[in-house]
Motif scaffolding. Structure first.
Motif, mmCIF file in Angstrom:
data_model
loop_
_atom_site.group_PDB
_atom_site.id
_atom_site.type_symbol
_atom_site.label_atom_id
_atom_site.label_comp_id
_atom_site.label_asym_id
_atom_site.label_seq_id
_atom_site.Cartn_x
_atom_site.Cartn_y
_atom_site.Cartn_z
ATOM 1 N N LEU B 12 5.405 -4.468 -4.639
ATOM 2 C CA LEU B 12 4.554 -4.623 -5.831
ATOM 3 C C LEU B 12 3.164 -4.022 -5.579
ATOM 4 O O LEU B 12 2.594 -3.339 -6.443
ATOM 5 C CB LEU B 12 4.431 -6.111 -6.160
ATOM 6 N N LEU B 13 2.666 -4.268 -4.378
ATOM 7 C CA LEU B 13 1.358 -3.711 -4.007
ATOM 8 C C LEU B 13 1.419 -2.174 -3.997
ATOM 9 O O LEU B 13 0.503 -1.489 -4.470
ATOM 10 C CB LEU B 13 0.963 -4.237 -2.623
ATOM 11 N N THR B 14 2.523 -1.668 -3.484
ATOM 12 C CA THR B 14 2.731 -0.213 -3.460
ATOM 13 C C THR B 14 2.710 0.349 -4.874
ATOM 14 O O THR B 14 2.084 1.383 -5.144
ATOM 15 C CB THR B 14 4.103 0.101 -2.824
ATOM 16 N N LEU B 34 -5.647 3.536 -1.748
ATOM 17 C CA LEU B 34 -4.922 4.139 -0.612
ATOM 18 C C LEU B 34 -4.972 3.216 0.609
ATOM 19 O O LEU B 34 -3.961 3.053 1.311
ATOM 20 C CB LEU B 34 -5.518 5.509 -0.275
ATOM 21 N N ALA B 35 -6.127 2.601 0.842
ATOM 22 C CA ALA B 35 -6.253 1.688 1.984
ATOM 23 C C ALA B 35 -5.286 0.510 1.828
ATOM 24 O O ALA B 35 -4.605 0.109 2.780
ATOM 25 C CB ALA B 35 -7.692 1.201 2.102
ATOM 26 N N LEU B 36 -5.201 -0.023 0.608
ATOM 27 C CA LEU B 36 -4.257 -1.133 0.361
ATOM 28 C C LEU B 36 -2.812 -0.661 0.507
ATOM 29 O O LEU B 36 -1.942 -1.386 0.986
ATOM 30 C CB LEU B 36 -4.480 -1.693 -1.045
ATOM 31 N N GLN B 37 -2.589 0.576 0.089
ATOM 32 C CA GLN B 37 -1.235 1.147 0.187
ATOM 33 C C GLN B 37 -0.766 1.186 1.648
ATOM 34 O O GLN B 37 0.398 0.906 1.949
ATOM 35 C CB GLN B 37 -1.280 2.555 -0.373
ATOM 36 N N TYR B 38 -1.721 1.516 2.541
ATOM 37 C CA TYR B 38 -1.358 1.548 3.957
ATOM 38 C C TYR B 38 -1.040 0.148 4.481
ATOM 39 O O TYR B 38 -0.199 -0.006 5.367
ATOM 40 C CB TYR B 38 -2.481 2.179 4.785
ATOM 41 N N GLY B 61 -3.821 5.623 9.075
ATOM 42 C CA GLY B 61 -4.016 5.722 7.630
ATOM 43 C C GLY B 61 -5.419 5.321 7.226
ATOM 44 O O GLY B 61 -6.082 6.026 6.462
ATOM 45 N N TRP B 62 -5.877 4.227 7.767
ATOM 46 C CA TRP B 62 -7.234 3.756 7.423
ATOM 47 C C TRP B 62 -8.294 4.736 7.923
ATOM 48 O O TRP B 62 -9.329 4.919 7.279
ATOM 49 C CB TRP B 62 -7.456 2.355 8.001
ATOM 50 N N MET B 63 -8.025 5.346 9.076
ATOM 51 C CA MET B 63 -8.980 6.349 9.570
ATOM 52 C C MET B 63 -9.054 7.533 8.610
ATOM 53 O O MET B 63 -10.132 8.071 8.339
ATOM 54 C CB MET B 63 -8.598 6.812 10.979
#
Lengths: 465, 204
Positions: B12-14, B34-38, B61-63
């Motif tokens: 759901l978050l994706t 994008l950060a949440l997606q990772y 990803g966060w980097m």
């Protein structure tokens, strides 16, 4: 000393050292020197064989392990490594004349090291990841920091990135096919995945639209390097697939699809090239047409497949480096390289203009030039399989020849009284002269390539039978 | 089934984040999504990979997000122009695109689950959603930040799926390098052109 450290680790470090420690003046010589040295070592010191130098025993061990996976070169890889680093040395020495030697030599060495790592990694499927990392590094060569990026470079990075997942997934599926060869559905799915991956990597029609765009937007020497490096390593990667999976080369539909896409690339590249009025775009279409020739050779049902592919592969580096260098020299005077800008430049830059035409003719397969022996061998094999395919390839090469003569006409179109001048520097003249001589040498004496071709049965033991 | 609730939450978050990336025009919202997606991808990857290897993907990803964010924050308003020239480009059209992606993912996930048992329906659904949303984004934008985000989304989706079939450390490391590299390349391309050409004699 192990072979992967020597031919992967050392150039990576050398590239970083050149970038951080050297200035513009010495970078090209340092980069070219390192590449030439690595080429000579590969040529004269066999891998995994002890050499006695007096009381000193010297042995290059073949493999190292990284995170549980190995990077491995065999003795048969020696000539291939010599060829790769030899041609790279030409590019790096040539960068001296382009005004971006530091960036080119340092990043170029790292890119070649990563691409060489893609030949050594086991399982060989992981090469797709290394090709992607190398493709990303090339972006820094293509777009100088002061230049706004165009659409070509964005498409390039998108297509290269999309290729990687397809190839990695297809590799996993191919393992399933090996375990269960009767499962037609898995065979079909893995075949589609693999085709998609290689279609992006080879920039098969119509996915090659970024190449002419890039030639207009970016420095010709950098794009030329890209057009040499990526297709050459992708061809070797593709040969690895054909060698490893017997069913791939024995499936008629797959061979036909490869052959058809190659013929389509050559024909469309040649015809579109003949219609261009921009020297950069002409070079782009010529490179596309030549990549099509590689694909056509890969689609042959012949045991000479690898021989023909390598016969075409070796001169490509020389042709494109001479062409790109000549174009860089001309571009300084005749930006943006349209026919209207280059009229009469043969009298001002005779060496660059002459070398450009020679390289162009060689790609078109003109007799006695480097590209000729491979074209003849390909036509011979192709005409046995399909006269129609041979005709379309011929048409593509005819298109390239037409564009060569159009370029020549534009370059010599000057007033009768215009004096002849030599505006190339001595370094540019030397590089172009060496390249042009090389084009003649490979055309007159194709047996020079024999040591490279002789090692193919050990490199691709299932393919060359 | 209870064990699957966190995974479905991640799906759901994706879905939410990829829809945000497709629709939003604010770069802060894009990078936040994008950060949440990772984070969601991290959870789904750890269904098949050890926590440490999943963490590598999350950190890489966060980097990338951080690199893109730092570059974007330093761009001047002139460079801040919307480069998209595609029509139609309204939010409704993008929502429609996302709807198609959802339908295709919902349709194909059970079939893939049947073909490759053990992968897990949430993993497949999230992977397909991210790949689909990324491809849809690539089709409707020329903007460098959005193209980079689309490629990162596609890679994240692929990594979720690929983690179920391949667990080699080298692959995880190289994929992390590719993620970081894409972030750096995207940042470089966004910055390129904003630096004036200075001749060596001017520098002295």
């Amino acid at each position: 000393m192990s072979a992967p450290i020597l031919w992967i680790g050392a150039p990576l470090l050398a590239g970083a050292a050149i970038f951080f420690l050297l200035n513009e003046k010495y970078s090209a010589y340092a980069g070219g020197g390192v590449a030439a040295l690595l080429s000579l070592i590969a040529l004269f010191i066999p891998i995994d064989t002890a050499l006695l130098l007096g009381s000193l025993s010297l042995k290059i061990s073949p493999a190292i392990e990284v995170f549980g996976r190995s990077f491995e070169f065999s003795a048969a890889d020696g000539p291939l490594l010599a060829m790769i680093y030899g041609v790279s040395a030409l590019w790096f020495f040539g960068s001296e004349s382009t005004g971006s030697a530091r960036r080119f030599s340092s990043l170029g060495l790292m890119i070649v090291a990563l691409l060489t790592a893609s030949l050594a990694v086991e399982p060989f499927l992981y090469a797709a990841l290394l090709l992607e990392v190398a493709a990303m590094l090339i972006v820094f060569l293509l777009v100088p920091i002061y230049q706004t990026p165009g659409r070509g470079v964005v498409r390039y990075i998108v297509y290269q990135t999309l290729a990687m997942p397809f190839i990695l997934f297809s590799g996993w599926m191919l393992a399933g096919v090996e375990a269960n060869p009767g499962d037609l559905r898995t065979i079909l799915e893995s075949g589609i995945m693999l085709s998609m991956g290689f279609a992006f990597l080879f920039a098969v029609f119509p996915l090659y639209n970024w190449i002419p765009q890039l030639m207009e937007e970016s420095p010709p020497f950098a794009v030329g390097f890209l057009l040499w490096a990526l297709p050459v390593f992708t061809v070797i990667f593709a040969l690895g697939f054909l060698d490893r999976y017997t069913w791939l080369r024995n499936t008629e539909q797959i061979s036909n699809a490869i052959l058809f896409s190659g013929v389509l690339m050559t024909a469309s590249g040649g015809i579109f090239g003949a219609l261009q009025r921009h020297l950069g775009r002409i070079m782009a279409y010529a490179a596309i047409a030549e990549t099509g020739l590689f694909l056509a050779a890969l689609g042959l049902n012949s045991s000479d497949l690898a021989d023909i592919v390598f016969l075409a592969l070796i001169p490509r580096g020389l042709e494109l480096s001479v062409w790109a260098l000549a174009l860089s020299i001309i571009k300084r005077r005749a930006y943006p390289l349209k026919f209207s800008d280059i009229q009469g430049l043969a009298r001002k830059y005779p060496i660059a203009a002459g070398s450009l035409i020679l390289a162009h003719l060689s790609v078109a397969g003109f007799p006695l030039l480097a590209g000729f022996p491979a074209r003849i061998a390909l036509f011979q094999a192709l005409s046995v399989e399909s006269l129609g395919a041979a005709f379309w390839v011929f048409l593509g090469l005819w298109g390239l020849l037409t564009s060569a003569f159009r370029t020549l006409a534009a370059l010599v179109m000057s007033a009768e009284e215009t004096p002849w001048e030599v505006n190339e520097t001595w370094a540019q003249t030397l590089m172009l002269a060496v390249g042009a001589l090389g084009l003649f040498a490979l055309g007159f004496f194709p047996q020079i390539m024999q040591p490279f071709l002789a090692s193919l049965p050990q490199l691709f033991e299932h393919l060359v039978q | 089934m209870l064990l699957d609730i966190p995974s479905w939450t991640a799906v759901l978050l994706t879905l939410t984040t990829s829809t945000t990336i497709l629709i939003s025009r604010d770069w802060r919202a894009l990078l936040g999504a994008l950060a949440l997606q990772y984070l969601a991808a991290f959870w789904l990857v750890t269904r098949h990979l050890p926590l440490a290897m999943g963490s590598v993907k999350l950190i890489a990803g966060w980097m990338s997000v951080a690199v893109l964010g730092m570059t974007r924050i330093n761009l001047t308003p002139v460079e801040d122009r919307d480069q998209d020239r595609f029509y139609p480009r309204g939010s409704a059209f993008r929502l429609l695109l996302m709807g198609i992606v959802i339908l295709v993912s919902a349709g194909s996930a059970p079939r893939i689950e049947a073909a490759i048992p053990g992968m897990g329906l949430p993993v497949i659904a999230a992977g397909l959603l991210l790949v689909g949303a990324g491809l849809a984004q690539l089709g409707v934008t020329n903007d460098l930040l959005r193209v980079t985000l689309a490629l990162l989304s596609i890679l994240a989706g692929f990594e979720i799926l690929y983690a179920a079939v391949e667990s080699a450390i080298l692959v995880t490391g190289l994929l992390a390098a590719v993620n970081l590299g894409l972030g750096v390349v995207g940042s470089y391309l966004m910055t390129a052109g904003s630096v004036p050409l200075i001749a060596p004699e001017d520098e002295e």
